[in-house]
Motif scaffolding. Structure first.
Motif, PDB file in Angstrom:
ATOM      1  N   LEU A  24       0.830  -1.212   0.000  1.00 41.75           N
ATOM      2  CA  LEU A  24       0.000   0.000   0.000  1.00 41.75           C
ATOM      3  C   LEU A  24       0.862   1.258   0.000  1.00 41.75           C
ATOM      4  N   PHE A  25       1.916   1.232   0.829  1.00 39.41           N
ATOM      5  CA  PHE A  25       2.815   2.391   0.965  1.00 39.41           C
ATOM      6  C   PHE A  25       4.269   1.958   0.942  1.00 39.41           C
ATOM      7  N   LEU A  26       5.130   2.853   0.431  1.00 40.73           N
ATOM      8  CA  LEU A  26       6.562   2.803   0.754  1.00 40.73           C
ATOM      9  C   LEU A  26       6.860   4.140   1.434  1.00 40.73           C
ATOM     10  N   HIS A  27       7.404   4.085   2.635  1.00 45.03           N
ATOM     11  CA  HIS A  27       7.828   5.309   3.331  1.00 45.03           C
ATOM     12  C   HIS A  27       9.357   5.355   3.236  1.00 45.03           C
ATOM     13  N   CYS A  28       9.895   6.350   2.550  1.00 42.85           N
ATOM     14  CA  CYS A  28      11.345   6.367   2.286  1.00 42.85           C
ATOM     15  C   CYS A  28      11.992   7.624   2.870  1.00 42.85           C
ATOM     16  N   ARG A  29      13.206   7.449   3.368  1.00 41.97           N
ATOM     17  CA  ARG A  29      14.003   8.611   3.802  1.00 41.97           C
ATOM     18  C   ARG A  29      15.350   8.543   3.115  1.00 41.97           C
ATOM     19  N   HIS A  30      15.797   9.664   2.589  1.00 42.16           N
ATOM     20  CA  HIS A  30      17.075   9.737   1.869  1.00 42.16           C
ATOM     21  C   HIS A  30      17.769  10.990   2.387  1.00 42.16           C
ATOM     22  N   ARG A  31      18.787  10.787   3.208  1.00 43.30           N
ATOM     23  CA  ARG A  31      19.448  11.931   3.853  1.00 43.30           C
ATOM     24  C   ARG A  31      20.944  11.893   3.600  1.00 43.30           C
TER      25      ARG A  31
ATOM     26  N   GLN B 176      21.784   8.421   5.298  1.00 46.48           N
ATOM     27  CA  GLN B 176      20.781   7.429   5.672  1.00 46.48           C
ATOM     28  C   GLN B 176      19.834   7.179   4.516  1.00 46.48           C
ATOM     29  N   VAL B 177      19.615   5.909   4.220  1.00 46.89           N
ATOM     30  CA  VAL B 177      18.610   5.541   3.232  1.00 46.89           C
ATOM     31  C   VAL B 177      17.741   4.475   3.874  1.00 46.89           C
ATOM     32  N   GLN B 178      16.483   4.810   4.104  1.00 47.45           N
ATOM     33  CA  GLN B 178      15.588   3.866   4.768  1.00 47.45           C
ATOM     34  C   GLN B 178      14.325   3.687   3.938  1.00 47.45           C
ATOM     35  N   CYS B 179      13.748   2.509   4.055  1.00 47.68           N
ATOM     36  CA  CYS B 179      12.515   2.252   3.318  1.00 47.68           C
ATOM     37  C   CYS B 179      11.646   1.306   4.133  1.00 47.68           C
TER      38      CYS B 179
ATOM     39  N   SER C 127       4.273  -5.225   7.508  1.00 46.42           N
ATOM     40  CA  SER C 127       5.195  -4.189   7.036  1.00 46.42           C
ATOM     41  C   SER C 127       6.624  -4.706   7.155  1.00 46.42           C
ATOM     42  N   ALA C 128       7.523  -4.096   6.417  1.00 45.30           N
ATOM     43  CA  ALA C 128       8.935  -4.505   6.465  1.00 45.30           C
ATOM     44  C   ALA C 128       9.777  -3.264   6.270  1.00 45.30           C
ATOM     45  N   ARG C 129      10.886  -3.193   7.005  1.00 42.01           N
ATOM     46  CA  ARG C 129      11.661  -1.951   6.994  1.00 42.01           C
ATOM     47  C   ARG C 129      13.137  -2.278   6.811  1.00 42.01           C
ATOM     48  N   ILE C 130      13.821  -1.509   5.975  1.00 42.28           N
ATOM     49  CA  ILE C 130      15.263  -1.691   5.767  1.00 42.28           C
ATOM     50  C   ILE C 130      15.981  -0.353   5.970  1.00 42.28           C
ATOM     51  N   GLY C 131      17.286  -0.458   6.209  1.00 41.69           N
ATOM     52  CA  GLY C 131      18.112   0.748   6.252  1.00 41.69           C
ATOM     53  C   GLY C 131      18.305   1.339   7.632  1.00 41.69           C
ATOM     54  N   ASP C 132      17.954   0.556   8.669  1.00 45.44           N
ATOM     55  CA  ASP C 132      18.133   1.101  10.018  1.00 45.44           C
ATOM     56  C   ASP C 132      19.597   1.173  10.418  1.00 45.44           C
ATOM     57  N   GLY C 133      20.443   0.385   9.730  1.00 44.84           N
ATOM     58  CA  GLY C 133      21.884   0.478   9.970  1.00 44.84           C
ATOM     59  C   GLY C 133      22.300   0.049  11.353  1.00 44.84           C
ATOM     60  N   HIS C 134      21.593  -0.957  11.912  1.00 43.80           N
ATOM     61  CA  HIS C 134      21.932  -1.402  13.258  1.00 43.80           C
ATOM     62  C   HIS C 134      22.886  -2.587  13.233  1.00 43.80           C
TER      63      HIS C 134
END
Ligand SMILES: NC(=O)c1ccc[n+]([C@@H]2O[C@H](COP(=O)([O-])OP(=O)(O)OC[C@H]3O[C@@H](n4cnc5c(N)ncnc54)[C@H](O)[C@@H]3O)[C@@H](O)[C@H]2O)c1
Length: 336
Positions: free
Chosen positions: A149-156, A236-239, A247-254
């Motif tokens: 339904l959604f992709l929530h993305c951050r590109h910093r 940071q690149v998260q999705c 839901s599934a999330r990537i890019g947390d960098g942990h």
């Protein structure tokens, strides 16, 4: 297997990184020619290579003896000319994103490939080669979270280079999310809306940073992208994908969380060359293997064209403040 001779066009940050990569982590290839209008820069990079020729004219590098494939890492507006020189010689190309800054240039590239009757151009949308993105794609393809339904993305980015413009936030940065969204969802982007808050005090005068970019897709999903190229604290690149069943999330960098002295935390990558080092390696290995057989794999000129069309709509949307519809030509048979 013989060693693939590569010409590298543009020896700035990315070009020099690819040259190092070809020498160190990618087998079966070597750089035989480099080109950059900055004569000092190109000589410096050629000086790190054994037997490579240095040129200020990209066409001369592409025509140099031993060149069997071309890697283009010049600024976006210079890509089309170099690609067309390579295609005249029927050489496989890996072109850094964006394929071209505008859809008209990408169409000309597709026309040249169609005249040859085969695809020779791969676009450097390397997120497709990132392990986390590949896992998310596998999950979505397997229906693991249901219909997306959604992709929530951050590109910093910590900071932007001095030449960066407000349009480039869309055409050079968000273009990665555009390709990733098209690839992850298997859908085209149909419309773009851009919201621009009052710029951060850290942004150079005149740069509209950050922005929120909303993409609508042909399958009825919505993608939101926070693009923030002067966030100050790192890269940071998260999705996060949200579907009907999870839901599934990537890019947390942990990768490592440290607990010490009464605190917990970890490090944030400062740069894309660190965050995506493995993806650049895999992209280049895959391209070298295919180019050795006179072919290309991975994102093609259609993907570059579709992304450029979305960028054009996004730039119009940012300027007008209105929703802008993406105009795509019919997909030629060569790219189906
Ligand atoms: N895939 C990624 O993650 C990623 C990251 C950063 C940049 N890029 C892309 O890589 C390309 C290069 O970016 P960069 O960060 O290395 O920029 P850069 O400014 O560091 O380097 C560009 C180099 O190209 C040279 N140049 C200028 N005009 C040229 C021409 N006509 N022919 C050949 N060389 C020319 C410049 O002198 C400079 O040395 C751009 O397309 C950019 O969008 C991709």
């Amino acid at each position: 297997m013989s060693t693939l001779g590569i010409a590298v066009i543009g020896t700035g940050k990315m070009g020099a990184d690819h040259v190092r990569r070809i020498g160190r982590t990618v087998g079966g290839a070597r750089v035989v020619a480099v080109a950059d209008p900055d004569g000092d820069r190109v000589k410096e990079v050629a000086g790190t290579l054994d037997g490579a020729t240095a040129h200020t004219d990209p066409a001369a590098a592409i025509a140099a003896p031993g060149v069997q494939a071309v890697l283009i890492a010049s600024p976006g507006p210079a890509h089309e000319e170099a690609i067309l020189h390579a295609l005249e010689r029927e050489l496989p190309v890996l072109c850094e994103k964006p394929l071209t800054p505008d859809p008209a240039g990408a169409l000309r590239v597709m026309e040249a490939e169609q005249r040859l009757g085969r695809r020779l151009v791969q676009v450097g949308f390397m997120r497709r080669y990132d392990t986390e993105y590949a896992r998310l794609k596998e999950l979505l393809d397997a229906g693991g979270i249901g219909r997306p339904l959604f992709l929530h993305c951050r590109h910093r980015n910590a900071s932007s280079p001095s030449f960066f413009t407000s349009d480039m936030l869309i055409s050079d940065s968000v273009v990665h999310e555009v390709d990733a969204a098209r690839w992850l969802l298997g859908q085209e982007i149909t419309a773009v809306t851009v919201l621009s808050p009052r710029p951060t005090a850290a942004a150079p005068e005149g740069l509209s940073d950050p922005r929120l970019v909303l993409l609508e897709t042909s399958g009825g999903a919505v993608v939101d992208v926070e693009i923030f190229v002067n966030c100050g604290f790192g890269y940071q690149v998260q999705c996060e994908a949200v579907g009907e069943a999870g839901s599934a999330r990537i890019g947390d960098g942990h990768a490592m969380v440290v607990q010490a002295a009464g605190r917990w935390g970890g490090a944030i990558d400062q740069d894309f060359t660190v965050r995506f080092a493995d993806a650049y390696d895999r992209q280049l290995r895959s391209w070298v293997a295919a180019a050795g057989r006179g072919r290309v794999a991975g994102p093609d000129a259609w993907d570059g064209y579709a992304a450029a069309a979305v960028s054009e709509a996004g730039i119009a949307a940012a300027r007008s403040g209105a929703r802008s519809v993406v105009e795509l030509t019919e997909r030629p048979a060569l790219y189906r």
